[in-house]
Structures are given as structure tokens and as C-alpha cells.
Write an enzyme that holds these catalytic residues in place. Structure first.
Site, mmCIF file in Angstrom:
data_model
loop_
_atom_site.group_PDB
_atom_site.id
_atom_site.type_symbol
_atom_site.label_atom_id
_atom_site.label_comp_id
_atom_site.label_asym_id
_atom_site.label_seq_id
_atom_site.Cartn_x
_atom_site.Cartn_y
_atom_site.Cartn_z
ATOM 1 N N ASP A 31 0.853 -1.187 0.000
ATOM 2 C CA ASP A 31 0.000 0.000 0.000
ATOM 3 C C ASP A 31 0.893 1.243 0.000
ATOM 4 O OD1 ASP A 31 -1.943 2.108 0.856
ATOM 5 O OD2 ASP A 31 -3.243 0.378 1.217
ATOM 6 N N THR A 116 -16.539 -3.091 -9.596
ATOM 7 C CA THR A 116 -17.613 -2.202 -9.159
ATOM 8 C C THR A 116 -18.855 -2.323 -10.030
ATOM 9 O OG1 THR A 116 -18.223 0.135 -8.930
ATOM 10 C CG2 THR A 116 -16.560 -0.380 -10.575
ATOM 11 N N TYR A 140 -14.504 6.200 -13.555
ATOM 12 C CA TYR A 140 -14.227 5.170 -12.545
ATOM 13 C C TYR A 140 -14.697 3.812 -13.039
ATOM 14 C CZ TYR A 140 -14.965 2.369 -8.341
ATOM 15 O OH TYR A 140 -14.995 1.345 -7.418
ATOM 16 N N LYS A 144 -12.333 0.433 -14.398
ATOM 17 C CA LYS A 144 -12.463 -0.912 -13.823
ATOM 18 C C LYS A 144 -12.819 -1.924 -14.911
ATOM 19 C CE LYS A 144 -11.855 -0.403 -9.290
ATOM 20 N NZ LYS A 144 -10.987 -1.222 -8.431
ATOM 21 N N HIS A 188 -18.534 8.745 0.873
ATOM 22 C CA HIS A 188 -19.539 7.687 0.987
ATOM 23 C C HIS A 188 -20.666 8.106 1.921
ATOM 24 C CE1 HIS A 188 -16.500 4.383 -0.383
ATOM 25 N NE2 HIS A 188 -16.754 5.282 -1.301
ATOM 26 N N ARG A 281 -24.970 14.797 -8.839
ATOM 27 C CA ARG A 281 -23.534 14.584 -9.025
ATOM 28 C C ARG A 281 -23.306 13.947 -10.390
ATOM 29 N NH1 ARG A 281 -20.618 11.136 -4.437
ATOM 30 N NH2 ARG A 281 -22.027 9.568 -5.332
#
Length: 332
Positions: A31, A116, A140, A144, A188, A281
Site C-alpha cells: 500500500d 464495481t 471510474y 475498472k 460515501h 452529481r
């Protein structure tokens, strides 16, 4: 097995690390700590580095005799991806390909990929099955999907075996209360609602009140992070037993609007949540609800934290114990 977990100091990665350790796997976390937390990866060997560092990957694969990879390291905010698509293609696709290449070169055969529901875009039917057309409405989801496509071709050419898990909305925290959701900035819904309940935010901004849904706010399928973690372990075990590459949706199969989530949080916390409405959004579909029958049938997966109130309650316990998130935030 010896497993490398990229992004294992992040939210979903850290919960999966805990599940792997409980299953007596040996876990090495890679990470870069740009959004992860050292305290979240406790119990595993944490290596600070990036998936773009192919020399480091080769060293880790060899030194620790890595047999499988779980890949969580990615940028994952819808709105940010619309504003900054370049960064998303670099982090999610370019670095993802570097990881795939390193795995092929080292002969690491198994990959479990954090994908996702954003790959589907606006749903043509609900619940969404794995056969639904993939037409992402934001970078996004597009990035993916791009790496999923690469994984399939790498499988055909090099024998890489993968399982891609398409999450709907991850939420909640381990019931132990010592690891949970801490993003900077936080985007979130459930942690934002709970930060208002804690008094850490003056109000919650709701993005859009005119969607074609019963109350005008977005509807999402919330799945507990520990249920996601359990699915990762099941997917790896299945591939190690000879299963072919596959793609699965992960959700509870129930949709809740933003206002329903707020109401549940008010009931769990016994505190009011002030709301202000803003514009929609960019890139947000109106409704996303999972059809997860395939993973139930093929892997025997069943959610243990299915109820919205249960999910919110575990998150609330984490936030009560960590009102400012992980303590080492300023040490990174």
C-alpha cells in the site's frame, strides 16, 4: 497460501486482510498509504510501495513465494473520476497492467479483483445481473471495466486465472470496532451521515432530489464490508480448487434511497441529521441494485449482515470509537 493484498491498508482491503488471516493465510500488504492507514493493516506484513514499481513487485513475489494476489489498490470516487479522468486511467489501468505483467512474469496464477457496479452504467433492468450490458457513465467504472477486459485476455494468453467481484455500495465496519471506513475526503453516504450525527459536520448534502425514484433521491444496494471480505476468500479458495475465471456481482439485492439511509441512521444513533439539497452529481445512475444469485449458487456465498440497520449500527460503533478516524492520520 501466501497472498499479496494491494491496497490492503484501505477500507475494503483491510477487512479482507482480517478475513484472510482468520483463514490462516499468510498476508503481505502492499500500500502506498496515499489513502490507506497503517493501523488498518495490523496482523499483516505491511510494505509501503506502489503497484507501478515492478521491481518491488518482483522482489515481493519471489521473497514471500506469493501464490495469489487480491487487488484493491485503485482510485474509486465517481465525481473525482469525472473531474480528473487522467489520474483514474493512470492509477486504475496503467498501474493495473503493471501488476498483471509482474504476476505473469513471476508465475503467480490467481487474482481476485476489486471491481464495481459502476461498470454497468444506467441499469436497463433491476436487479442487475452479470449479463447486463456494461456501459459505464463515469471514468471510474470505465477504468475498472478496462482492467477486467485485460484480465480476460491475459487469461487466454498467459493462463492467468481471475475472479472479478463487482461491488455495489460497501458499508459498515467490523463488529470489533477497531477497523472501519476513513477516507480523506469522505464521499460515501453512510459515514457522511454518521459524521453529521456525531457533530463533525453541520449537515449532509444530498446530491439531487429529482431522480426517477419514489422519493427523488438515488437508490443503492448496501453490502456490509465483512460480507465483501468473505466473498474474496471464497473466490480465492474456489480458484485454488480448480475453478475457471469468473465475474460476480456482490450486493444484498435490496435498494435503499438516500433518505431511507438517513432515516435508518437517525434511528440507530437517536440523533437528527440535518440535510441540504444540492445538484445531481455527474455520473450517478438513479438506481443500482444487485442481482447476486450467481455467487450464491456457485460459491455458496450468503451475506451475514443483510439489514440496513445492522450495517449502519456497525459503522456507528466504529465512528463512536474513532470520531477523527485512524489516529496515525497525520503521520503519513
Amino acid at each position: 497460501m501466501n497472498i499479496l493484498v494491494t491496497g490492503g491498508a484501505g477500507y475494503i482491503g483491510s477487512h479482507t486482510v482480517r478475513a484472510l488471516i482468520a483463514g490462516e493465510h499468510r498476508v503481505i500488504v502492499l500500500d502506498n498509504l496515499s489513502r490507506g492507514h497503517t493501523a488498518a493493516a495490523r496482523g499483516a506484513l505491511l510494505v509501503r510501495g506502489d503497484t507501478s514499481d515492478t521491481g518491488l513487485l518482483a522482489e515481493l513475489f519471489k521473497k514471500h513465494k506469493i501464490e495469489a494476489v487480491m487487488h484493491f489498490a485503485a482510485s474509486s470516487q465517481v465525481g473525482e473520476s469525472v473531474r480528473e479522468p487522467s489520474g483514474y486511467y493512470h492509477n486504475n489501468v496503467v498501474k493495473g497492467l503493471a501488476l498483471l505483467d509482474a504476476m505473469v512474469q513471476a508465475g503467480v496464477p490467481y487474482l481476485v479483483f476489486s471491481s464495481t457496479a459502476a461498470v454497468y452504467g444506467e441499469p436497463e433492468e433491476v436487479p442487475i445481473s452479470e449479463e447486463h450490458p456494461t456501459l459505464p457513465t463515469n471514468p471510474y467504472g470505465a477504468t475498472k471495466l478496462a482492467l477486467e477486459s485485460a484480465m480476460r485476455w491475459y487469461g487466454d494468453a498467459y493462463g492467468l486465472r481471475f475472479t472479478s467481484l463487482r461491488y455495489f455500495n460497501a458499508a459498515g465496519a467490523d463488529p470489533a470496532g477497531d477497523i472501519g471506513e476513513d477516507h480523506t475526503p469522505e464521499t460515501h453516504l453512510i459515514p457522511l451521515v454518521l459524521q453529521v450525527a456525531l457533530g463533525n459536520r453541520p449537515h449532509l448534502e444530498v446530491f439531487g432530489s429529482d431522480y426517477p425514484t419514489p422519493d427523488g433521491t438515488c437508490v443503492r444496494d448496501y453490502i456490509h464490508v465483512n460480507d465483501l471480505a468473505a466473498a474474496h476468500v471464497l473466490a480465492l479458495d474456489k480458484m485454488a480448487s480448480g475453478a475457471r475465471s469468473n465475474i460476480y456481482n456482490l450486493g444484498n439485492g435490496s435498494g435503499y434511497s438516500v433518505l431511507e439511509v438517513i432515516k435508518a441512521a437517525e434511528e440507530v444513533t437517536a440523533k437528527p441529521v440535518k440535510v441540504k439539497y444540492g445538484a445531481r452529481r455527474p455520473g450517478d445512475p438513479a438506481v443500482l441494485v444487485a442481482g447476486s444469485q450467481k455467487i450464491r449458487d456457485e460459491l455458496g456465498w450468503e451475506p451475514c449482515f443483510a439489514g440496513l440497520h445492522t450495517i449502519v449500527d456497525t459503522a456507528w460503533r466504529w465512528h463512536l470509537g474513532h470520531p477523527a478516524g485512524y489516529e496515525e492520520r497525520n503521520e503519513r
